[in-house]
Design an enzyme around this catalytic site. Sequence first.
Site, PDB file in Angstrom:
ATOM      1  N   CYS A  38      -7.587 -28.080   7.544  1.00  0.00           N
ATOM      2  CA  CYS A  38      -6.262 -27.466   7.709  1.00  0.00           C
ATOM      3  C   CYS A  38      -5.438 -28.224   8.746  1.00  0.00           C
ATOM      4  O   CYS A  38      -5.975 -29.007   9.538  1.00  0.00           O
ATOM      5  CB  CYS A  38      -6.399 -25.990   8.086  1.00  0.00           C
ATOM      6  N   ASP A  89       0.868  -1.160   0.000  1.00  0.00           N
ATOM      7  CA  ASP A  89       0.000   0.000   0.000  1.00  0.00           C
ATOM      8  C   ASP A  89       0.919   1.228   0.000  1.00  0.00           C
ATOM      9  O   ASP A  89       2.079   1.123   0.379  1.00  0.00           O
ATOM     10  CB  ASP A  89      -0.900  -0.011   1.258  1.00  0.00           C
ATOM     11  N   CYS A 144      -6.782 -27.899  12.342  1.00  0.00           N
ATOM     12  CA  CYS A 144      -8.016 -28.630  12.646  1.00  0.00           C
ATOM     13  C   CYS A 144      -7.795 -30.140  12.628  1.00  0.00           C
ATOM     14  O   CYS A 144      -8.554 -30.895  13.246  1.00  0.00           O
ATOM     15  CB  CYS A 144      -9.109 -28.223  11.661  1.00  0.00           C
ATOM     16  N   HIS A 168      -5.311 -21.102  11.069  1.00  0.00           N
ATOM     17  CA  HIS A 168      -6.651 -21.573  10.671  1.00  0.00           C
ATOM     18  C   HIS A 168      -7.451 -20.456   9.989  1.00  0.00           C
ATOM     19  O   HIS A 168      -8.080 -20.674   8.938  1.00  0.00           O
ATOM     20  CB  HIS A 168      -7.436 -22.103  11.880  1.00  0.00           C
ATOM     21  N   CYS A 219     -13.167 -28.204   8.447  1.00  0.00           N
ATOM     22  CA  CYS A 219     -11.920 -27.646   7.924  1.00  0.00           C
ATOM     23  C   CYS A 219     -10.846 -28.735   7.875  1.00  0.00           C
ATOM     24  O   CYS A 219     -10.724 -29.524   8.807  1.00  0.00           O
ATOM     25  CB  CYS A 219     -11.448 -26.501   8.827  1.00  0.00           C
ATOM     26  N   ASP A 274      -7.747  -7.676   0.503  1.00  0.00           N
ATOM     27  CA  ASP A 274      -6.820  -7.818   1.639  1.00  0.00           C
ATOM     28  C   ASP A 274      -7.538  -7.347   2.895  1.00  0.00           C
ATOM     29  O   ASP A 274      -8.419  -6.469   2.813  1.00  0.00           O
ATOM     30  CB  ASP A 274      -5.566  -6.950   1.418  1.00  0.00           C
TER      31      ASP A 274
HETATM   32  O1  LIG Z   1      -8.692   4.137  -0.008  1.00  0.00           O
HETATM   33  C1  LIG Z   1      -7.684   3.509   0.361  1.00  0.00           C
HETATM   34  N1  LIG Z   1      -6.467   3.818  -0.154  1.00  0.00           N
HETATM   35  C2  LIG Z   1      -5.331   3.153   0.236  1.00  0.00           C
HETATM   36  N2  LIG Z   1      -5.346   2.179   1.146  1.00  0.00           N
HETATM   37  C3  LIG Z   1      -6.537   1.821   1.739  1.00  0.00           C
HETATM   38  C4  LIG Z   1      -6.547   0.819   2.738  1.00  0.00           C
HETATM   39  C5  LIG Z   1      -7.757   0.486   3.350  1.00  0.00           C
HETATM   40  N3  LIG Z   1      -8.044  -0.387   4.375  1.00  0.00           N
HETATM   41  C6  LIG Z   1      -9.379  -0.255   4.588  1.00  0.00           C
HETATM   42  N4  LIG Z   1     -10.069  -0.925   5.539  1.00  0.00           N
HETATM   43  C7  LIG Z   1      -9.405  -1.893   6.399  1.00  0.00           C
HETATM   44  C8  LIG Z   1      -8.850  -1.239   7.597  1.00  0.00           C
HETATM   45  C9  LIG Z   1      -7.700  -1.532   8.206  1.00  0.00           C
HETATM   46  C10 LIG Z   1      -7.430  -0.697   9.333  1.00  0.00           C
HETATM   47  C11 LIG Z   1      -8.412   0.208   9.559  1.00  0.00           C
HETATM   48  S1  LIG Z   1      -9.638   0.039   8.371  1.00  0.00           S
HETATM   49  N5  LIG Z   1      -9.955   0.638   3.749  1.00  0.00           N
HETATM   50  C12 LIG Z   1      -8.955   1.132   2.962  1.00  0.00           C
HETATM   51  C13 LIG Z   1      -8.962   2.115   1.977  1.00  0.00           C
HETATM   52  C14 LIG Z   1      -7.747   2.470   1.373  1.00  0.00           C
HETATM   53 ZN   LIG Z   2      -8.818 -25.236  10.227  1.00  0.00          ZN
END
Ligand SMILES: O=c1[nH]cnc2cc3nc(NCc4cccs4)[nH]c3cc12
Ligand SMILES: [Zn+2]
Length: 374
Positions: free
Chosen positions: A308, A94, A311, A337, A306, A268
Site C-alpha cells: 500500500c 444500516d 507501507c 493501511h 504490504c 462491514d
Molecule cells: O442485527 C443487526 N441489525 C442491524 N445492524 C447490526 C449491526 C451490527 N454491528 C455488529 N457488530 C459490530 C459492532 C459495532 C459496534 C458495536 S458492535 N453487530 C450487528 C448486528 C446488527
Molecule cells: Zn500497508
Amino acid sequence: MQAITYELIKTCKQTGARLGKVHTPHGTFETPIFMPVGTLATVKTMSPEELEQMGAKIILSNTYHLWLRPGEDIVEAAGGLHQFMNWNGAILTDSGGFQVFSLSDLREIEEEGVHFRNHISGEKLFLSPEKAMHIQNSLGSDIMMAFDECPPYPAEHAYMKRSVERTSRWAERCLEAHNRIDKQGLFGIVQGGEYEDLRRKSAKDLMSMDFAGYAVGGLSVGEPKDVMNKVLDFTTPLLPDNKPRYLMGVGSPDSLIDGAIRGIDMFDCVLPTRIARNGTCMTSQGRLVVRNAKFSKDFSPIDPNCDCHVCKNYTRAYIRHLIKCNETFGFRLTTYHNLYFLLKLMKQVREAIIEDRLGDFREKFFEEYGFNEP
Ligand SMILES: O=c1[nH]cnc2cc3nc(NCc4cccs4)[nH]c3cc12
Ligand SMILES: [Zn+2]
C-alpha cells in the site's frame, strides 16, 4: 427493474465460499467484499479519493447518526448522500435499530416502533419501520436495511421468539413503505440469536417477502467466535443462492475468512478504522501496536508484505512519532493501511475461491497471522 442484482460466478470446490458480483446504480462490485464504515458520511480521516485509490467499492453509513446530525432533510437537499460526501461508489445504510440499542438509553420497544432518548441532546425520539425507510429514502443509499431488533447476547429463547416475530412484522412494513424499487435495494435482516429453530423461522418469514438481499443480524454482539460460526453453519444455507448475503458488524481477518467459507458475501466493521485511531495496525504477521516504544527506531514499513501507499513511503518510527504526538496525519496513515489490508485480504479470498483453494489459504493466513486455531 430491481436496483440491486446478484450474479453467482463460482463456488469454491474446497469450501462453501462463493465468488459473485453485485450490480448497483453506483457500480458493480465482486464478492466476498469488505465495506469500510463511514458512520457520519465520512470514513473517518479518509477522503473519497483515497477510498477509491485503495480499491473500496462500497461503504456503509448510519441512518440513526445522519438523522440526528445533520438531518436527512439536509442530505436530501444536497442531492443525497453520494452528492453530499462526494462518493461515487455504492453506499449501504444500516436502518438505525441497532444504533438505538447500542447508543441510547430509555429504550421502549413497542409494536409501532422504538421510543428512546437522543444520545447527544437527550431529547425523546421515536423510530419506526416507516420512519427508518423514509430517512433512508432521503439519504438515497443504494442498499437500505430493514428496521429490526438486534437483541442482546445472550437472550432467552422466549424473548428471542417474540423479537423474531416482531422483526418479521417490521420487515413487512418496511417492504410496504419501500417505494423506490428501481433506485434503492432493500435487504431483510435474519435474526434468531443462537437458536436454530428461530433462525429458520426468521429466514423463512423474510424469504417469503422477496428482499433484494439478506443480512445475518444478531451476531458480532459479544458471542464467542465458535458460536458465530455455528450460527452461520445453519443459517447461510437457508438463504437463497441468487441474492447477496451480508454478515453485519464483522471485520476481524479470521472472521472475514471464516464467514466467506460459510457463504457470506458482504461484511462491514468499524474495527480497522477504530483500532487505527489508537495506533494499532493489522499486518500479515498479526496485530502491530505501532505506538509501542520498540518501534521508535524501526525504519521498516508497517507490514513488509504490504504494497500500500503507506507501507511504500512511511516507516514505523515516523508513524509512531506522529501517533505519540496525536498528529492527525498519523491516524490517516494507520487507517489507510488497515483498510487496504482488509480490502486486499478479500481480494486474496476471491482469488482463492477461483482457484478452489480457500481452505489452504485459511490455513496459511492463520498460521502467519498468529491465530491460535490449527
Ligand atoms: O442485527 C443487526 N441489525 C442491524 N445492524 C447490526 C449491526 C451490527 N454491528 C455488529 N457488530 C459490530 C459492532 C459495532 C459496534 C458495536 S458492535 N453487530 C450487528 C448486528 C446488527
Ligand atoms: Zn500497508
